[in-house]
Structures are given as structure tokens and as C-alpha cells.
Design a protein around this motif. Structure first.
Motif, mmCIF file in Angstrom:
data_model
loop_
_atom_site.group_PDB
_atom_site.id
_atom_site.type_symbol
_atom_site.label_atom_id
_atom_site.label_comp_id
_atom_site.label_asym_id
_atom_site.label_seq_id
_atom_site.Cartn_x
_atom_site.Cartn_y
_atom_site.Cartn_z
ATOM 1 N N PRO A 90 -12.422 -14.508 1.783
ATOM 2 C CA PRO A 90 -11.797 -15.059 0.578
ATOM 3 C C PRO A 90 -10.437 -14.417 0.329
ATOM 4 O O PRO A 90 -10.168 -13.288 0.776
ATOM 5 C CB PRO A 90 -12.783 -14.693 -0.544
ATOM 6 N N LEU A 91 -9.591 -15.109 -0.412
ATOM 7 C CA LEU A 91 -8.225 -14.633 -0.643
ATOM 8 C C LEU A 91 -8.209 -13.258 -1.294
ATOM 9 O O LEU A 91 -7.402 -12.397 -0.920
ATOM 10 C CB LEU A 91 -7.458 -15.635 -1.508
ATOM 11 N N ASN A 92 -9.084 -13.020 -2.262
ATOM 12 C CA ASN A 92 -9.045 -11.733 -2.951
ATOM 13 C C ASN A 92 -9.378 -10.590 -1.994
ATOM 14 O O ASN A 92 -8.801 -9.503 -2.083
ATOM 15 C CB ASN A 92 -9.990 -11.732 -4.173
ATOM 16 N N HIS A 93 -10.302 -10.800 -1.056
ATOM 17 C CA HIS A 93 -10.605 -9.767 -0.067
ATOM 18 C C HIS A 93 -9.415 -9.568 0.871
ATOM 19 O O HIS A 93 -9.039 -8.430 1.180
ATOM 20 C CB HIS A 93 -11.849 -10.159 0.741
ATOM 21 N N TRP A 94 -8.833 -10.672 1.321
ATOM 22 C CA TRP A 94 -7.684 -10.610 2.232
ATOM 23 C C TRP A 94 -6.543 -9.817 1.601
ATOM 24 O O TRP A 94 -5.910 -8.987 2.255
ATOM 25 C CB TRP A 94 -7.255 -12.039 2.558
ATOM 26 N N LEU A 95 -6.296 -10.045 0.303
ATOM 27 C CA LEU A 95 -5.223 -9.333 -0.390
ATOM 28 C C LEU A 95 -5.594 -7.885 -0.700
ATOM 29 O O LEU A 95 -4.862 -6.953 -0.351
ATOM 30 C CB LEU A 95 -4.878 -10.057 -1.701
ATOM 31 N N ASP A 96 -6.732 -7.705 -1.357
ATOM 32 C CA ASP A 96 -7.059 -6.385 -1.902
ATOM 33 C C ASP A 96 -7.488 -5.389 -0.838
ATOM 34 O O ASP A 96 -7.196 -4.183 -0.945
ATOM 35 C CB ASP A 96 -8.174 -6.518 -2.947
ATOM 36 N N GLU A 97 -8.171 -5.867 0.200
ATOM 37 C CA GLU A 97 -8.702 -4.968 1.215
ATOM 38 C C GLU A 97 -7.768 -4.797 2.414
ATOM 39 O O GLU A 97 -7.867 -3.800 3.133
ATOM 40 C CB GLU A 97 -10.072 -5.465 1.698
ATOM 41 N N CYS A 98 -6.884 -5.747 2.623
ATOM 42 C CA CYS A 98 -6.028 -5.710 3.808
ATOM 43 C C CYS A 98 -4.539 -5.693 3.459
ATOM 44 O O CYS A 98 -3.805 -4.770 3.827
ATOM 45 C CB CYS A 98 -6.315 -6.920 4.706
ATOM 46 N N THR A 99 -4.086 -6.706 2.735
ATOM 47 C CA THR A 99 -2.649 -6.929 2.578
ATOM 48 C C THR A 99 -1.973 -5.851 1.740
ATOM 49 O O THR A 99 -0.963 -5.267 2.166
ATOM 50 C CB THR A 99 -2.399 -8.311 1.948
ATOM 51 N N PHE A 100 -2.493 -5.604 0.544
ATOM 52 C CA PHE A 100 -1.836 -4.624 -0.320
ATOM 53 C C PHE A 100 -1.877 -3.206 0.258
ATOM 54 O O PHE A 100 -0.857 -2.497 0.225
ATOM 55 C CB PHE A 100 -2.423 -4.660 -1.730
ATOM 56 N N PRO A 101 -3.011 -2.749 0.830
ATOM 57 C CA PRO A 101 -2.979 -1.430 1.477
ATOM 58 C C PRO A 101 -1.976 -1.371 2.634
ATOM 59 O O PRO A 101 -1.315 -0.344 2.823
ATOM 60 C CB PRO A 101 -4.421 -1.246 1.967
ATOM 61 N N LEU A 102 -1.854 -2.464 3.387
ATOM 62 C CA LEU A 102 -0.879 -2.477 4.477
ATOM 63 C C LEU A 102 0.541 -2.394 3.939
ATOM 64 O O LEU A 102 1.359 -1.582 4.401
ATOM 65 C CB LEU A 102 -1.049 -3.748 5.316
ATOM 66 N N GLU A 103 0.870 -3.237 2.975
ATOM 67 C CA GLU A 103 2.234 -3.247 2.446
ATOM 68 C C GLU A 103 2.605 -1.915 1.806
ATOM 69 O O GLU A 103 3.768 -1.506 1.837
ATOM 70 C CB GLU A 103 2.419 -4.395 1.459
ATOM 71 N N ALA A 104 1.627 -1.215 1.255
ATOM 72 C CA ALA A 104 1.904 0.088 0.638
ATOM 73 C C ALA A 104 2.399 1.098 1.665
ATOM 74 O O ALA A 104 3.102 2.062 1.316
ATOM 75 C CB ALA A 104 0.650 0.614 -0.055
ATOM 76 N N LYS A 105 2.090 0.894 2.946
ATOM 77 C CA LYS A 105 2.501 1.831 3.986
ATOM 78 C C LYS A 105 4.003 1.806 4.254
ATOM 79 O O LYS A 105 4.541 2.697 4.915
ATOM 80 C CB LYS A 105 1.771 1.516 5.295
ATOM 81 N N TYR A 106 4.691 0.810 3.707
ATOM 82 C CA TYR A 106 6.113 0.675 4.023
ATOM 83 C C TYR A 106 7.004 1.600 3.202
ATOM 84 O O TYR A 106 8.228 1.536 3.304
ATOM 85 C CB TYR A 106 6.536 -0.793 3.904
ATOM 86 N N GLY A 107 6.375 2.494 2.436
ATOM 87 C CA GLY A 107 7.124 3.617 1.895
ATOM 88 C C GLY A 107 7.610 4.518 3.015
ATOM 89 O O GLY A 107 8.562 5.290 2.855
#
Length: 451
Positions: A90-107
Motif C-alpha cells: 500500500p502507498l502508506n507502507h511504500w512511503l513511510d517504510e521505504c521512501t521517507f527513510p531513504l530520502e532522509a539519507k540525502y543529508g
């Protein structure tokens, strides 16, 4: 001057294919097409003689063609490592479990540079010469993406993402405040504009609220003011899926298009991704403001809860191009999205629920042709960005792909049966792989080559 001789496929007008056999293209020192001659033109032979005496002359062989470079209107650059992951969730899992943690790494800017260099290489190898990018909420990493586009020769339109709403974004990955988000966005605009002074093909800053739910009223209003002040491109998501569409109506009592317009975020340099739930009234707003749609057919099949009515919106007069939506769309290839655009339109027309009577199962007159989808990936993308790209004609920039149907790794043939030009293009659009893309040119410069 540079000279290019070979047969051309392009669509100067949406959905209307033009084929010029053995065209002679003249490109000036800034990468603009000065002339396109056909063999019957009076100037052809004399110009061909000049070309043959030049050190800057490319002559295509049998089975090779020039196509315009593709324009990708929606790429989440930081999501490249995630391509192909969790698309059955589901979209919420895709975002919350994968996408946002990944994007946070771009610090970590070093991590960002590694990913972005690889992504730009992959896109260029697939004939994508211009890209409208979402970066992340990190200023330095977003600037790194713009710099890499400039260095590798791709025309990049890059946005530092704004997402400051404390209730709608994760605590570990959001702007500290609306004020800091706006300050970083203004810094980003100025730095990219300074960078662009030394990038011949162009690199452009883009104002990028992630989407209305992720932003506070203060940041949306401030971004609209920056769009007015700097006259730069704007991008966001608009009415992508049922939840987002309904959330905006509940929050504002207005539709997504109305909210974005009222905050000053819909202009003739705006591109809104997805837009699956927009109606004729929304289309009128897009036409009135000059806003374009980025149609992302592969991604829509996973997360949009519906199929975009491409045929209806184009008939209404809405500007539109194609996007891959990495990584909601797994493929970095607009070739794949051209095919999916046709497939999705046919499914919309025919319907998918066989328990319903056929006359009411689908939406009549929804299917598009592969030539119309090709047009979205080229001419439509240029029109959406208000840039002279996507067409191989005088006054446009020479962004082109050289396609070879005889590539050893992927030969494409009709066995002497389907030899007419449009059939050749259709076979290319359905069967070509990166092995068939022999060269890619941006602004008259060779940026990708394989033997």
C-alpha cells in the motif's frame, strides 16, 4: 556549424507524425537548429556539399533514425535506489517504510552525489535529454543534483522539496519551519541561476511543494510569492490518488487545482504530476493558467487509484507530457511509459470489471495511439516546460537520439513486411532497448555514445 544527415521522426503538433527521409539538419554553435532540408529543397545539395567538407558531419546509415530527445516531467531523483522495491505494498507502507527513510539519507551529500551521477547516466542512456526533478528537502544535496546535470550535459530542472507540515510529514524528515523552507528555497533559486550561467544546455531551479498535504498554508503562500518574484518553474503533485484528492477538499473546502491556483502556484511554467482526479473545471484552470500535466502511466497503475483520461484532457486543450515518476514507477525509461500510456488508455476505454455490462464497463473514446504517446514524451514535454525542445525543426534546440534498428544486441525487423515509415517507428517504440540508442545529443553536444 554542425551537420546531421538522416531520416527524422517527430510530431511538431500533438499526435501528428512527420517523417522526413534523408533530412539534412544544420545546427549552430549554440545548439539551435538553423535549418532542416529535405532532398527536394533547392538548398539541399549545396548544404550537403558543405557538410561533407566539414569536420562536424554525422551521416546515419540504413535502419538508423533521428528522434527528438525525451522530456521526463516527473522524476524523484533520491528514490532511484528504491526503484522496483515495495510496489506491491500500500502507498502508506511504500512511503513511510521505504521512501521517507531513504530520502532522509540525502543529508549526506556524498551519498547524494553517488546516486545522482548514476541516475543521470541511466536516463541519458535511455534518450532522456531533459528532466524535471524532485530532489529532497536538503539544500546542499539538491544543489549537487543541479550541478551533476550541468556537468553531464543533461538539461535539468531541479527542485528542493518543501515539506513542513508537522502532522503530515515524519519528524526525522521535514523542513524545520515554513520560514526555513522558504529561505532555503530562495537560496536554492539564486544558486542554481548562478550555476546556469555556465551551463549551455540550461539548468533551472524549480519551486517544489511536495504536495498540498505536506505543506502548511504559510509555506504554500510563500512559495507562490517566490514563483511570482523569480518567474521560475513550479512543480508538485495534484489530485494523484483518492486520499490526497479528498484530503485537500476536507482541509480547504476546495479542489487541489483551486488551492494551488489561489496560492499562486499555477503558472505557465507549472507542471503538476498525475492529476488523475481532475475534472473539466480543473482542466479549465490549467488552461487559464498555462499549467501542464505530467502523466506517469506506470506509477499511476500502482498508486493512483485510477487512470488518467489523457484523450479527454488533450481534447479540452490541456498541455501534457510524460513522466517516469521514479520510483513510484519502477522504470527509468520513457520508452516503457510510452507503451504503458497506450495500455492504460485502452484499459480505461474497455474497462476492467467484467461483471459489469460492456457498454458501461469503460469510458468511451479514451484510447490513445502510440504516436500520441510518443508526442507526449517529446513535443508535449517541451510545451509543458515552455522550452523550445522536443521537435527537430528550425528554432528548436537540437536534442536528439540516434536509433539503430540493426543493433547487434537487439535487431528490430519486419522481415520485409512492415517497411513503411510509421510501422518502423511503431516497432521502435515498442521493441527498442538501450542497445538501440547509439547516440544522445543535448544542445548540439554528444552526451552519450555506444559503438
Amino acid at each position: 556549424m554542425k551537420y546531421f544527415k538522416g531520416s527524422i521522426f517527430h510530431t511538431p503538433t500533438h499526435g501528428e507524425l512527420v517523417y522526413i527521409e534523408d533530412a539534412l539538419i544544420v545546427v549552430n554553435e549554440t545548439g539551435e537548429i538553423q535549418a532542416v532540408y529535405q532532398p527536394t529543397d533547392a538548398e539541399y545539395q549545396a548544404t550537403l556539399a558543405e557538410a561533407q567538407e566539414s569536420d562536424n558531419f554525422l551521416c546515419l546509415g540504413k535502419g538508423q533514425y533521428f528522434l527528438p530527445g525525451f522530456v521526463d516531467l516527473h522524476v524523484h531523483a533520491p528514490q532511484w535506489p528504491q526503484a522496483g522495491v515495495a510496489l506491491d505494498e500500500p502507498l502508506n507502507h511504500w512511503l513511510d517504510e521505504c521512501t521517507f527513510p531513504l530520502e532522509a539519507k540525502y543529508g549526506d551529500v556524498t551519498f547524494a552525489e553517488t546516486v545522482y551521477q548514476d541516475l543521470v547516466d541511466h536516463l541519458l542512456a535511455r534518450g532522456t535529454t531533459t528532466v524535471l526533478y524532485f530532489a529532497t528537502a536538503h539544500l546542499e544535496a539538491s544543489l549537487a543534483l543541479a550541478k551533476i546535470c550541468g556537468e553531464k550535459g543533461q538539461r535539468g530542472l531541479v527542485g528542493k522539496v518543501v515539506m513542513d507540515h508537522p502532522e503530515m510529514t515524519p519528524s526525522y524528515y521535514r523542513d524545520d519551519s515554513a520560514a526555513s523552507a522558504l529561505a532555503d528555497t530562495e537560496t536554492f533559486i539564486r544558486e542554481v541561476q548562478k550555476m546556469a550561467e555556465h551551463v549551455p544546455q540550461g539548468v533551472y531551479p524549480v519551486i517544489t511543494p511536495r504536495f498540498v498535504p505536506s505543506c502548511t498554508d504559510e509555506s504554500l503562500a510563500g512559495l507562490g510569492e517566490l514563483a511570482r518574484q523569480y518567474d521560475v518553474h513550479v512543480q508538485s503533485h495534484c489530485s494523484e490518488g483518492q486520499w490526497a484528492h479528498d484530503h485537500v477538499i476536507e482541509r480547504f473546502g476546495k479542489r487541489d487545482t483551486e488551492v494551488l491556483r489561489d496560492f499562486g502556484l499555477l503558472t505557465d511554467k507549472s507542471v503538476m504530476a498525475h492529476c488523475n482526479f481532475i475534472d473539466e473545471h480543473d482542466g479549465d484552470i490549467f488552461i487559464e493558467t498555462g499549467t501542464a500535466v505530467a502523466h506517469c502511466p506506470i506509477s499511476n497503475a500502482y498508486f493512483a487509484n485510477g487512470a488518467l483520461p489523457v484523450k479527454r484532457l488533450k481534447a479540452q486543450g490541456v498541455e501534457m507530457g510524460l513522466g517516469t515518476d521514479i520510483s513510484g514507477g519502477f522504470s527509468p525509461s520513457l520508452w516503457d511509459n510510452i507503451k504503458q500510456a497506450v495500455i492504460s488508455s485502452r484499459m480505461l476505454e474497455d474497462g476492467v470489471d467484467v461483471t459489469l455490462p460492456q457498454p458501461i464497463r469503460g469510458v468511451a473514446s479514451s484510447r490513445i495511439s502510440v504516436v500520441e504517446a510518443f508526442s507526449l514524451a517529446t513535443q508535449g514535454g517541451g510545451e509543458a516546460l515552455s522550452l523550445p525542445i522536443g521537435v527537430l525543426a528550425p528554432g528548436y534546440i537540437f536534442d536528439a537520439q540516434v536509433l539503430d534498428m540493426n543493433a547487434q544486441a537487439n535487431q528490430i525487423t519486419g522481415y520485409g513486411v512492415f517497411n513503411e515509415p510509421e510501422a518502423q517507428l511503431q516497432k521502435l517504440l515498442y521493441l527498442a532497448t538501450p542497445e538501440n540508442i547509439k547516440q544522445v545529443w543535448v544542445q548540439g553536444q554528444l552526451v552519450h555514445h555506444q559503438s
